[in-house]
Write a protein that holds these residues in place. Structure first.
Motif: not given
Length: 282
Positions: A200-204, A209-212, A232-238, A245-246
């Motif tokens: 959700t944070i990545l979507r918003n 410059k986001m690092i997990v 989870a990113m792939l499942k959400a459509g990223f 990148k992330v």
């Protein structure tokens, strides 16, 4: 899929974790020095720990095909203990080592004057040594602690684009990204972020410059959380490029500011200071 875990405490983990991480796609990591749970009583215990992060853990990691790097510092919690503060004077001889890619973890725990001093001093050490800084934002009073941290960074000689503010969440992400620093998120069971909140944070807020990281340590934690975020990113459509990148390019770009990042894994030596520790390895 390639994954770089930019904050994980492998000293606390078993060799089975290295194997599982490799199988999940982890090919590089950074291990920040941190509080071990049991309070240290002298600077000498820090120095043995630093030596392990520079020698022993890279040796273990290389047996599983993972490039290991570290960050070194006097951590915020022990900055309050006068038995430990002489570490600040000894850090320069460690910060010149090849495997050190940042000064860290530094920052705040209880936001005391002693922590103010340690944070400012170590930001200066980072600037002096041409290193970025990994900054721990406090677990209590997180937003107030973040604002105090940003104020100290702005007063330092280290530019904000050389600082990674870690352990962020929904309440702190906007202030962190507005500061010009990198934004770090620890995906950690129960007490920090989870995969869905991270998506959700990545979507918003986007992926710039986001690092997990997993921040896996001796507590209830999971060294595969980076892979779970990727899934989870792939499942959400990223896209796969977003994930790369992330989970890879961003941490490589940040720690690459040190000029010391080595992503080619050396062949493991047969011994490390007389110890084979090949049990469990190939």
């Amino acid at each position: 899929m390639r994954i770089f875990d930019p904050h994980i405490h492998m000293t606390s983990r078993t060799t089975d974790d290295y194997q599982a991480m490799y199988d999940a796609g982890v090919r590089a990591l950074v291990e920040p020095s941190f509080w071990l749970g049991q309070p240290r009583t002298s600077p000498a215990s820090f120095f043995d720990y630093f030596d392990a992060l520079l020698g022993w853990e890279p040796f273990r990691a290389s047996q599983y095909g993972i490039a290991h790097h570290c960050t070194l510092a006097l951590n915020p919690k022990e900055a309050n203990d006068p038995r430990c503060t002489p570490v600040l004077d000894a850090l320069p001889r460690y910060l010149v080592k090849d495997g050190v890619v940042a000064v860290g973890e530094i920052g705040y725990d209880s936001m005391t004057p002693a922590e103010d001093h340690a944070l400012a001093a170590q930001l200066q050490l980072a600037a002096d040594h041409g290193l970025p800084a990994l900054v721990h934002t406090p677990h209590r009073d997180k937003l107030a602690g973040l604002h105090r941290t940003i104020d100290v960074i702005r007063e330092s000689n280290l530019p904000p684009e050389h600082v990674l503010l870690d352990h962020l969440n929904e309440t702190t992400v906007e202030a962190a990204t507005d500061s010009g620093c990198w934004a770090g998120f620890s995906i950690y069971p129960d007490t920090k972020m989870d995969e869905d909140r991270m998506v959700t944070i990545l979507r918003n807020h986007g992926t710039e410059k986001m690092i997990v990281n997993s921040a896996a340590d001796w507590g209830k934690s999971d060294p595969l959380k980076t892979r779970k975020v990727a899934d989870a990113m792939l499942k959400a459509g990223f896209t796969e490029d977003d994930v790369d990148k992330v989970l890879w390019r961003n941490p490589v770009a940040f720690y690459g500011l040190s000029g010391r990042l080595q992503l080619d894994v050396p062949a493991p030596e047969p011994l490390h200071e007389g110890n084979s520790i090949l049990r469990g390895g190939e």
